[in-house]
Scaffold this active site. Structure first.
Site, PDB file in Angstrom:
ATOM      1  N   SER A 151       0.578  -1.941  -0.281  1.00  0.00           N
ATOM      2  CA  SER A 151       0.223   0.314   0.241  1.00  0.00           C
ATOM      3  C   SER A 151       1.192   1.173   0.149  1.00  0.00           C
ATOM      4  CB  SER A 151      -0.552  -0.245   1.221  1.00  0.00           C
ATOM      5  OG  SER A 151      -2.290   0.703   0.984  1.00  0.00           O
ATOM      6  N   ASP A 243      -9.438  -3.092  -6.199  1.00  0.00           N
ATOM      7  CA  ASP A 243      -8.534  -2.403  -4.425  1.00  0.00           C
ATOM      8  C   ASP A 243      -8.922  -1.340  -5.819  1.00  0.00           C
ATOM      9  OD1 ASP A 243      -6.883  -0.972  -3.862  1.00  0.00           O
ATOM     10  OD2 ASP A 243      -5.416  -2.896  -3.605  1.00  0.00           O
ATOM     11  N   HIS A 273      -7.847  -4.877  -1.606  1.00  0.00           N
ATOM     12  CA  HIS A 273      -6.410  -4.348  -0.772  1.00  0.00           C
ATOM     13  C   HIS A 273      -6.800  -5.090   0.746  1.00  0.00           C
ATOM     14  CE1 HIS A 273      -4.005  -1.319  -0.922  1.00  0.00           C
ATOM     15  NE2 HIS A 273      -3.825  -0.738   0.833  1.00  0.00           N
TER      16      HIS A 273
END
Length: 302
Positions: A151, A243, A273
């Site tokens: 991320s 995501d 995600h």
């Protein structure tokens, strides 16, 4: 995944973007590893500090499956540049070390809004330089050095790989797990998965507003898609189909390939995600961890 999302929606915890950064950090720390695999025992798990560019002592944690002179991965945790720490990603780092046979050094870089852009970038770069020069003091092999993250940590890892190229520091691999790469969160996947898929549009806006001013967002240190990527280290990208960040992950992989950079792209269908930290519930989490570990082994030379 759909069943897991349904169960998660029934847990009536306030969204992170409705909290103060301090409260969001505490809440995330409490629940970050609820779905993770149990923390695997390792031969070495050692806390230490390394210096930031301004001399600040940055906490770090070494994970190693043996006491041999191992290659190493600098790991940068996710959390939107605002939340996350060594505890929230401990299980994942242990799995990467265990599965790859190499060492992992996780960095507790400074967070926004107390430390806005580019402090996190500067801290990541300082850690890379320190490890390149001083990994031998930890009994590790600095000649086989990789960088990775998930991320926001994937964004930092991509920027760190670009910096390594610019300063002539050879990296074995950049491991980018569901990274952010664009300036303004404006791809189609951001609209399609704006709500109900773990990482919401409101949370992304909250993270970005705490971290960086709008007029700085096309800086490649925040948006690696804005950079020239020729000559950067080989990449392994692990993406999730459902995501908000998936389009920009694919776009970055395409940009790397067009520049002649070797790329291993794994797209996990039907997952969201952060799935790589859901090993208790999602079998593909362990599969993705194994893919990452095999890419590291290959990058390190066996």
């Amino acid at each position: 995944m759909a069943g897991l999302l349904a169960r998660m929606s029934r847990v009536k915890t306030p969204p992170l973007h409705t909290m103060t950064p301090a409260d969001a950090r505490a809440a995330y720390t409490l629940r970050a590893e609820v779905l993770d695999l149990p923390r695997a025992p390792l031969a070495r798990v050692e806390d230490f500090t390394l210096p930031a560019a301004d001399g600040t002592a940055l906490p770090a944690r070494l994970y190693a499956p043996s006491h041999e002179r191992l290659p190493l991965l600098l790991y940068l945790h996710g959390g939107g540049f605002v939340i996350g720490n060594l505890e929230t990603h401990d299980s994942l780092c242990r799995q990467l070390a265990l599965r790859s046979g190499g060492a992992v050094v996780a960095l507790d870089y400074r967070l926004a809004p107390e430390h806005r852009f580019p402090t996190a970038v500067d801290d990541a770069w300082a850690a890379l330089h320190w490890l390149a020069r001083h990994a031998h003091t930890l009994g590790l092999d600095a000649s086989r050095l990789a960088v990775g993250g998930d991320s926001a940590g994937g964004t930092l890892a991509a920027a760190t790989a670009l910096h390594a190229r610019d300063v002539g520091l050879s990296l074995a691999l950049q491991l980018l797990i569901t990274p952010g790469t664009t300036a303004h969160a404006d791809t189609a996947s951001h609209k399609l998965f704006a709500s109900g898929f773990v990482l919401d549009a409101a949370a992304i806006a909250w993270f970005f507003d705490h971290y960086i001013d709008v007029h700085h967002r096309r800086d490649w240190r925040f948006a690696p898609l804005e950079a020239e990527v020729d000559g950067v280290a080989p990449a392994c990208l692990i993406l999730a189909e459902c995501d908000p960040l998936v389009d920009e992950g694919v776009a970055y992989a395409d940009k790397l390939r067009l520049a002649g950079v070797p790329v291993d792209l794994e797209l996990y269908r039907g997952l969201t995600h952060d799935f790589i930290k859901m090993g208790r519930a999602i079998p593909q989490a362990a599969q993705a961890q194994q893919v990452a570990a095999e890419a590291l082994r290959q990058g390190w030379g066996g």
